[in-house]
Design an enzyme around this catalytic site. Structure first.
Site, PDB file in Angstrom:
ATOM      1  N   ILE A 161       0.168   6.836  -2.129  1.00 42.35           N
ATOM      2  CA  ILE A 161      -0.365   6.143  -3.168  1.00 42.35           C
ATOM      3  C   ILE A 161      -1.659   5.710  -3.497  1.00 42.35           C
ATOM      4  CG2 ILE A 161       0.317   4.344  -4.903  1.00 42.35           C
ATOM      5  CD1 ILE A 161       3.232   4.505  -3.767  1.00 42.35           C
ATOM      6  N   CYS A 211      -0.348  -1.152   0.314  1.00 40.47           N
ATOM      7  CA  CYS A 211       0.307  -1.043   1.685  1.00 40.47           C
ATOM      8  C   CYS A 211       1.793  -1.464   1.899  1.00 40.47           C
ATOM      9  CB  CYS A 211      -0.742  -2.031   2.467  1.00 40.47           C
ATOM     10  SG  CYS A 211      -0.671  -3.673   2.011  1.00 40.47           S
ATOM     11  N   SER A 239       2.976  -2.658  -5.107  1.00 38.67           N
ATOM     12  CA  SER A 239       3.712  -2.263  -3.760  1.00 38.67           C
ATOM     13  C   SER A 239       4.969  -3.186  -3.544  1.00 38.67           C
ATOM     14  CB  SER A 239       2.473  -2.454  -2.710  1.00 38.67           C
ATOM     15  OG  SER A 239       2.964  -1.924  -1.597  1.00 38.67           O
ATOM     16  N   ASP A 264       3.611  -5.153 -10.850  1.00 41.56           N
ATOM     17  CA  ASP A 264       4.837  -4.396 -11.045  1.00 41.56           C
ATOM     18  C   ASP A 264       6.003  -4.882 -10.037  1.00 41.56           C
ATOM     19  OD1 ASP A 264       6.196  -2.313 -12.362  1.00 41.56           O
ATOM     20  OD2 ASP A 264       6.288  -1.264 -10.135  1.00 41.56           O
ATOM     21  N   GLU A 269      11.990 -11.052  -7.279  1.00 40.26           N
ATOM     22  CA  GLU A 269      12.364 -10.055  -8.326  1.00 40.26           C
ATOM     23  C   GLU A 269      13.796  -9.572  -8.291  1.00 40.26           C
ATOM     24  OE1 GLU A 269       9.536  -6.821  -7.536  1.00 40.26           O
ATOM     25  OE2 GLU A 269      11.431  -5.451  -7.108  1.00 40.26           O
ATOM     26  N   HIS A 301       9.177  -3.594 -11.900  1.00 33.63           N
ATOM     27  CA  HIS A 301       9.301  -2.592 -10.906  1.00 33.63           C
ATOM     28  C   HIS A 301       9.574  -1.169 -11.539  1.00 33.63           C
ATOM     29  CE1 HIS A 301       9.928  -2.438  -6.251  1.00 33.63           C
ATOM     30  NE2 HIS A 301       9.736  -1.413  -6.822  1.00 33.63           N
TER      31      HIS A 301
HETATM   32  P1  NAI Z   1       2.357   5.292   2.788  1.00 34.47           P
HETATM   33  O1  NAI Z   1       3.172   5.354   4.194  1.00 34.47           O
HETATM   34  O2  NAI Z   1       2.058   6.592   2.394  1.00 34.47           O
HETATM   35  O3  NAI Z   1       1.065   4.473   2.912  1.00 34.47           O
HETATM   36  C1  NAI Z   1       1.062   3.101   3.162  1.00 34.47           C
HETATM   37  C2  NAI Z   1      -0.382   2.806   3.852  1.00 34.47           C
HETATM   38  O4  NAI Z   1      -0.415   1.674   4.076  1.00 34.47           O
HETATM   39  C3  NAI Z   1      -0.876   3.659   5.071  1.00 34.47           C
HETATM   40  O5  NAI Z   1      -1.938   4.388   5.216  1.00 34.47           O
HETATM   41  C4  NAI Z   1      -0.878   2.538   6.237  1.00 34.47           C
HETATM   42  O6  NAI Z   1      -1.632   3.053   7.277  1.00 34.47           O
HETATM   43  C5  NAI Z   1      -1.115   1.504   5.442  1.00 34.47           C
HETATM   44  N1  NAI Z   1      -0.844   0.424   5.981  1.00 34.47           N
HETATM   45  C6  NAI Z   1      -0.027  -0.028   6.804  1.00 34.47           C
HETATM   46  N2  NAI Z   1      -0.023  -1.469   7.383  1.00 34.47           N
HETATM   47  C7  NAI Z   1      -1.081  -1.898   6.833  1.00 34.47           C
HETATM   48  C8  NAI Z   1      -2.002  -3.255   6.876  1.00 34.47           C
HETATM   49  N3  NAI Z   1      -1.606  -4.001   7.571  1.00 34.47           N
HETATM   50  N4  NAI Z   1      -2.998  -3.341   6.054  1.00 34.47           N
HETATM   51  C9  NAI Z   1      -3.410  -2.169   5.252  1.00 34.47           C
HETATM   52  N5  NAI Z   1      -2.781  -0.974   5.413  1.00 34.47           N
HETATM   53  C10 NAI Z   1      -1.844  -0.887   5.982  1.00 34.47           C
HETATM   54  O7  NAI Z   1       3.269   4.749   1.545  1.00 34.47           O
HETATM   55  P2  NAI Z   1       3.022   4.857   0.108  1.00 34.47           P
HETATM   56  O8  NAI Z   1       3.798   6.049  -0.541  1.00 34.47           O
HETATM   57  O9  NAI Z   1       1.395   5.071  -0.361  1.00 34.47           O
HETATM   58  O10 NAI Z   1       3.522   3.614  -0.584  1.00 34.47           O
HETATM   59  C11 NAI Z   1       2.891   2.368  -0.356  1.00 34.47           C
HETATM   60  C12 NAI Z   1       3.669   1.125  -0.925  1.00 34.47           C
HETATM   61  O11 NAI Z   1       4.181   1.332  -2.211  1.00 34.47           O
HETATM   62  C13 NAI Z   1       5.212   1.390  -0.174  1.00 34.47           C
HETATM   63  O12 NAI Z   1       5.160   0.671   1.013  1.00 34.47           O
HETATM   64  C14 NAI Z   1       6.238   0.689  -1.470  1.00 34.47           C
HETATM   65  O13 NAI Z   1       5.972  -0.661  -1.039  1.00 34.47           O
HETATM   66  C15 NAI Z   1       5.121   0.780  -2.776  1.00 34.47           C
HETATM   67  N6  NAI Z   1       6.042   1.502  -3.646  1.00 34.47           N
HETATM   68  C16 NAI Z   1       6.349   0.837  -4.857  1.00 34.47           C
HETATM   69  C17 NAI Z   1       6.712   1.519  -5.838  1.00 34.47           C
HETATM   70  C18 NAI Z   1       7.036   0.875  -7.306  1.00 34.47           C
HETATM   71  O14 NAI Z   1       7.831   1.508  -8.263  1.00 34.47           O
HETATM   72  N7  NAI Z   1       6.270  -0.118  -7.487  1.00 34.47           N
HETATM   73  C19 NAI Z   1       7.359   2.729  -5.625  1.00 34.47           C
HETATM   74  C20 NAI Z   1       6.931   3.574  -4.312  1.00 34.47           C
HETATM   75  C21 NAI Z   1       6.336   2.824  -3.291  1.00 34.47           C
END
Ligand code: NAI
Length: 336
Positions: A161, A211, A239, A264, A269, A301
């Site tokens: 994302i 993250c 996130s 969001d 929530e 959300h």
């Molecule tokens: P992803 O796993 O592809 O990317 C997460 C990134 O965060 C990775 O590059 C990882 O190295 C990094 N990361 C891990 N620990 C970290 C830290 N301590 N500090 C900084 N970066 C760190 O996940 P994706 O698909 O990008 O999703 C990210 C987040 O978005 C999910 O964990 C979820 O919580 C949230 N999300 C929210 C949605 C919504 O509808 N609001 C829907 C889908 C996901």
């Protein structure tokens, strides 16, 4: 294989039923779903009796107590319909020999585009302008925004994302800086500059969180980190709610240190988001305080909520169930 689908809305039921029919038509193992609107909680976990799988979403409570009840009633697998699994107690799952699968990616574009939507809404005040014009008020007073072009945008977490979001902001002509525990070479090549978190907070006009929620990222945004940000900064969280300390951000919005806040997701929530409280009283005073600020925008959300994302969620969740019905691990099993 009997599956209890908790927190299921009409849009989940339609899509999952369609995908299950395709599996049945192609001669796959029979997967029977019981669709339940209720969230999975210690009180509702009993409804999983007679099912070997539960299919869950972001607000389902999968702590040790619930996992224990599920195991007692014969549940062997938890199929999450989302990417994050921070609401699942993996230690309890290991103890009870319950496996967990998830949908690792369904539409990073949906979430990234929603984050950008929140930025534009906070900056250019579209909903205020819309309501004004509906009232025949064509005044521009109070609608002044700023050019995104040339501003510094800090991206925390450059996974699927975060990368989409960074690319969109580069398209606006922003300078994009990032923090992640792992640098992304694609973004480096696109001109994104990685720095430490304190540097990102200090330099950014807009900070967007992408993250995961874990023990290192909980309350990443707190009184101390906010003090290191530019005065009037815009903070966007699509996130997970607990990345921000709610009390601390409310104080910062009141003082003006945080000039705009787009959320969001929200720490508390569960039980409120996705539900209609228009004729009921909400007991959460912090949420109610947040809704009173003119420079705070909250969505329920919904960042994931696009046709494409919902189709992909249903497809992958059913694929995961098919693997489970064959006794195979499949590619989306959470390792623990
Ligand atoms: P992803 O796993 O592809 O990317 C997460 C990134 O965060 C990775 O590059 C990882 O190295 C990094 N990361 C891990 N620990 C970290 C830290 N301590 N500090 C900084 N970066 C760190 O996940 P994706 O698909 O990008 O999703 C990210 C987040 O978005 C999910 O964990 C979820 O919580 C949230 N999300 C929210 C949605 C919504 O509808 N609001 C829907 C889908 C996901």
């Amino acid at each position: 294989m009997k599956t209890a689908v908790f927190s299921s809305k009409s849009y989940d039921r339609e899509r999952l039923t369609r995908e299950l029919k395709q599996v049945a038509d192609s001669g796959g193992n029979k997967i029977e779903c019981t669709f339940l609107e209720v969230r999975l909680t210690p009180e509702t976990a009993i409804l999983a009796r007679g099912h070997t799988v539960v299919c869950c979403f972001v607000h389902d409570e999968l702590g040790p107590e619930v996992i224990e009840i599920l195991a007692q009633h014969g549940v062997r697998h938890i199929a999450m319909r989302c990417a994050g699994y921070n609401n699942v107690d993996l230690r309890a799952c290991r103890k009870c020999q319950i496996t967990v699968s998830r949908v690792p990616a369904y539409s990073p574009y949906a979430v990234a585009e929603h984050a950008v939507g929140l930025i534009l809404e906070l900056n250019r005040k579209y909903s205020r302008a819309y309501n004004r014009v509906r009232d025949n008020n064509f005044s521009l007073d109070g609608l002044e925004g700023f050019d995104l072009h040339g501003k510094t945008v800090g991206v925390v977490g450059t996974g699927k994302i975060g990368v989409c979001f960074a690319r969109i902001m580069l398209g606006f002509g922003c300078r994009v800086v990032a923090f992640d525990i792992q640098e992304n070479s694609e973004l480096l090549a696109a001109g994104v500059c990685y720095m430490d978190l304190a540097g990102l907070f200090a330099e950014s006009d807009i900070i967007s969180l992408h993250c995961p929620l874990n023990e290192h990222t909980q309350h990443l945004i707190n009184e101390k980190s906010i003090a290191g940000m530019k005065c009037g900064v815009m903070v966007i969280n699509t996130s997970r709610g607990p990345l921000i300390d709610t009390g601390d951000i409310i104080a910062a919005v009141k003082s003006g240190q945080v000039g705009y806040l787009g959320m969001d997701v929200y720490e508390e929530e569960a039980g409120v988001f996705f539900e209609d409280f228009s004729s009921r009283i909400i007991g959460d005073d912090q949420l109610m305080r947040l809704t009173t600020f003119p420079n705070v925008r909250i969505t329920s959300h919904q960042a994931f909520f696009t046709h494409e994302a919902l189709d992909n969620i249903a497809r992958t969740a059913v694929e995961n169930l098919v693997y489970q019905s064959r006794g195979e691990p499949g590619p989306n099993l959470v390792s623990f």
